[in-house]
Design an enzyme around this catalytic site. Structure first.
Site, PDB file in Angstrom:
ATOM      1  CD  GLU A 106      -1.183   0.511   3.651  1.00 23.20           C
ATOM      2  OE1 GLU A 106      -1.499   1.702   3.658  1.00 23.20           O
ATOM      3  OE2 GLU A 106      -1.572  -0.323   4.483  1.00 23.20           O
ATOM      4  CB  CYS A 154      -2.426  -4.093   6.349  1.00 17.83           C
ATOM      5  SG  CYS A 154      -2.054  -2.495   7.064  1.00 17.83           S
ATOM      6  CB  THR A 194       1.307   2.666  15.026  1.00 19.91           C
ATOM      7  OG1 THR A 194       0.836   3.738  14.204  1.00 19.91           O
ATOM      8  CG2 THR A 194       0.754   2.826  16.426  1.00 19.91           C
ATOM      9  CB  SER A 230      -8.548   2.041  12.590  1.00 15.50           C
ATOM     10  OG  SER A 230      -7.939   1.099  11.727  1.00 15.50           O
ATOM     11  CG  HIS A 252      -2.709  -6.586  10.224  1.00 14.27           C
ATOM     12  ND1 HIS A 252      -1.485  -6.327   9.671  1.00 14.27           N
ATOM     13  CD2 HIS A 252      -3.309  -5.381  10.393  1.00 14.27           C
ATOM     14  CE1 HIS A 252      -1.352  -5.022   9.497  1.00 14.27           C
ATOM     15  NE2 HIS A 252      -2.444  -4.427   9.931  1.00 14.27           N
TER      16      HIS A 252
END
Lengths: 469, 469
Positions: free
Chosen positions: A83, A117, A159, A209, A247
């Site tokens: 991405e 992702c 992050t 998210s 993930h």
């Protein structure tokens, strides 16, 4: 149809440049433990001006072919999940073709897959399907996940992360797909996206998210359990898999996610849990779905109940994500690589369940069966080749000021032309590809570090610009 | 394994707004015939501020499901090919999930595939492989190709276009893949790319791109012929296929490409051509590959020799590409749709060979076998549903000044936020989705035109913003 199709071999690359989360925490004036305990992260890798998603892919693909002794002509499909957009039209895959063109192999299917992702998982599924399809020509597939995760200054910055993973695909694999056991959840959401085309940074709503991630997890798990019941004729519970890989945007979310699966098992069949666990979760059994995502007491109770199982079934998967950070498409497979690093050939016979998530959103839970296979495609050799301990040990820690300075430089560099990068590649390991130049036509040039000399001439090992030959 | 997997149904959408190439030619001060004869183009469709690749996909997918009576729950995979980037992370596929979420179907695999004009072919191959793989769950696949091709003022501007195509994938299809007959050529080139992230316009080297296209064609044809010989035990010549369909940036290149295939047949076996043809091509038989791409006399001679075969085997595929322009990922399939429109059920039993090309570069030649199938998945019904003549007839021609004005507006709109579009949807057909707003967080809102009233309230039929439900 080809049998036991899956991952024959793996390699991973992450930049040797990193910053300790504890140091970043202090530098940012965040409360002590905010990044290390709150997010659960230890360290974060990042690209300097010398590296990007293309150079990292060139490095990891070259390394995989060399270390497993695979001839470039044996590759019949190559696809990339990413991405990190350097060009909106020209795929990363076409940059990697430079490796294969040298050997006269241009008949290689596949392009890039994109959705946050999740692109690497899409590429992996596509490649496995290819081997099982009538269009398979008997050669290997190769899947590359490559991303550089960077965030604007602020709460999301810790992050970040960066890595590239390459996976060789074929039949009779030590890491075989149980393709009938798969549940997806895909929907339209704006939890994390990249609409500001001129900036490398995403627009991210952290809270949304996390909720999207957990809702997608629930939905995938439901589909997965339904399919398991259909195929196996019995209910699926956490006890039916040996390891769970998630993930990992940050480790804390992985802890929450595993607890959430346990809570799902509890809701479906309370007696699947031990008596004490059941009692602790009972107060939450009447919460609506929506409420359950926001309930802190449930989060705490379920994590407490799940802790022993987490230590057994999840903790061995967390090393690289905690040490390198969020690697977007590579994150899930870096977590899986951590498991192979930690457990090696003891994994033979084990079932490993993976959860892939990409904001926007696309998510899948799927299952792998690990098998005892012959060298070079054995679990123990995969662990040896990846040399994760060695790679982690040889890193260079940047102080926060130098990290922030690098991020500022990279902001200016994003999408820019007429750039010549530093000649100092001393921090890179031998065999690493690095960016030397972006010319006035935005064409990118890379070189391979061929010795440990700190200054390499920019033309040494350079990959020539393609002229469609 | 599922048999005769391929395309069960198709639909196409292109904007009703277009400009005649003759008018553009005059407006640009180009020499007469430069666009119409030089490029071989008749007309060009373009998106106004109301349409984009997302709205066109919403329109064509909704239309396909409705017109073929396919339940949204019957779709198990959905993937998109596009090179028109609106968001660098969130896939177009996730926008399309809005259609399926309404019906409670979120278990739909697939994301977006990217490499210039080739992404749709990658998506199509992936979807066909899925149906043939062990992960297939018995439901349909759906492939969408959607692009808006726009160029900066200058020589490339008349090679724009816009469209979206949807293809339903499954077994026992009227358009079945001969998956063993496939040759690819992929390499690293900078013929056309989009490195300027803030601009919708590509960087394009027209001359290099044409050479890359023809070299890729030669290489794919060589691989394709090799595989044909391996499978069928005899050499492949143009006479072994009934029709040839080419990715069509502009029609002139399609004419050159077919002539190039004939020249390849000649080089491989001169006696595969008639005596007169052989004589005409003989002077060029000693040219090097490189020379042959630049030789105008060869171009002329081979096109002359190929003309009768072109009229028979290629011309029926050229209608939409000439009338709508380059639709990037949709171009090849719009050419194929033209063939179905022109030849309908007479195609049953025919072999159609397709050449897909995406700059950067990725290319494949592959083969389809057309079959007589039952309604609604019959060739004649596909032709009826697509209603290409009707759609072409109902378009609105813009004068050049209004086209240029629209392009200017779109330049400003690209990547922008805080936009409310015109309330006037009078030029759109009923059933068309259109953009109503991009809010301050870059979130995009679309509505569906539900009647022929020229002013539709912006909330009428609006698709609500996703909240990961």
């Amino acid at each position: 149809m080809a049998k036991n199709v899956g991952i024959l071999a793996m390699d991973i690359y992450f930049p040797p440049t990193c910053i300790q989360q504890e140091a970043l925490e202090a530098h940012d004036g965040a409360s002590k433990g905010k990044y290390t305990i709150g997010l659960g992260q230890d360290c974060m890798a990042f690209c300097t001006e010398l590296e990007d998603v293309i150079s990292m892919s060139l490095t990891v693909v070259t390394s995989l072919l060399e270390k497993y002794g695979v001839d470039a002509k044996q590759i019949g499909r190559l696809e990339v999940g990413s991405e990190t957009v350097i060009d909106k039209s020209k795929s990363i895959k076409t940059f990697l073709m430079q490796i294969f063109e040298k050997f006269g192999n241009t008949d290689i299917e596949g392009v890039d897959s994109t959705n946050a992702c999740y692109g690497g998982t899409a590429a992996l599924f596509n490649c496995v399907n290819w081997v099982e399809s009538s269009s398979w020509d008997g050669r290997y597939g190769l899947v590359v996940c490559t991303d550089s995760a960077v965030y604007a200054e602020g709460p999301a910055r810790p992050t970040g992360g960066a890595a590239a993973i390459a996976m060789l695909i074929g039949p009779d694999a030590p890491i075989a797909f149980e393709s009938k056991l798969r549940g997806s959840h895909m929907s339209h959401a704006y939890d994390f996206y990249k609409p500001n085309l001129a900036s490398e940074y995403p627009v991210v709503d952290g809270k949304l998210s996390q909720t999207c991630y957990l809702m997608a997890l629930d939905s995938c798990y439901k589909h997965f359990c339904d399919k398991y019941e259909k195929v196996e004729g019995k209910q699926f519970y956490i006890s039916d898999a040996d390891y769970f890989v998630f993930h990992s945007p940050y480790n804390k979310l992985v802890q929450k996610s595993f607890a959430r699966l346990l809570f799902n098992d509890f809701l479906r069949n309370p007696s699947s849990l031990a008596e004490g666990a059941k009692e602790k979760l009972h107060p939450f059994s009447t919460l609506s779905g929506e409420e359950s995502y926001q309930n802190r007491d449930l989060e705490k109770a379920s994590q407490q109940v799940a802790k022993p199982l987490y230590d057994e079934k999840v903790q061995p998967t967390t090393l690289i994500p905690k040490q390198v950070g969020n690697m977007y498409t590579a994150s899930l497979y870096a977590a899986f690589a951590s498991l192979i690093h930690n457990k090696k050939s003891t994994l033979a016979g084990n079932r490993v369940v993976l959860f892939s998530y990409g904001s926007g959103l696309t998510a899948t839970i799927f299952s792998l069966r690990l098998r005892d296979c012959q060298h070079p495609f054995s679990l123990s050799n995969i662990s040896t080749v990846m040399d994760i301990a060695g790679k982690l040990k040889s890193r260079h820690e940047f102080p926060p000021e130098k990290f922030v300075e690098t991020m500022k430089l990279m902001e200016h560099r994003y999408g820019a032309k007429d750039i010549v990068t530093s000649k100092d590649s001393s921090l890179l390991l031998t065999g690493t590809y690095y960016l030397t130049e972006v010319d006035s036509m935005y064409r990118r040039f890379y070189a391979k570090k061929t010795s440990d000399s700190s200054i390499t001439p920019s033309n040494n090992g350079s990959i020539a610009n393609g002229h469609c030959k």
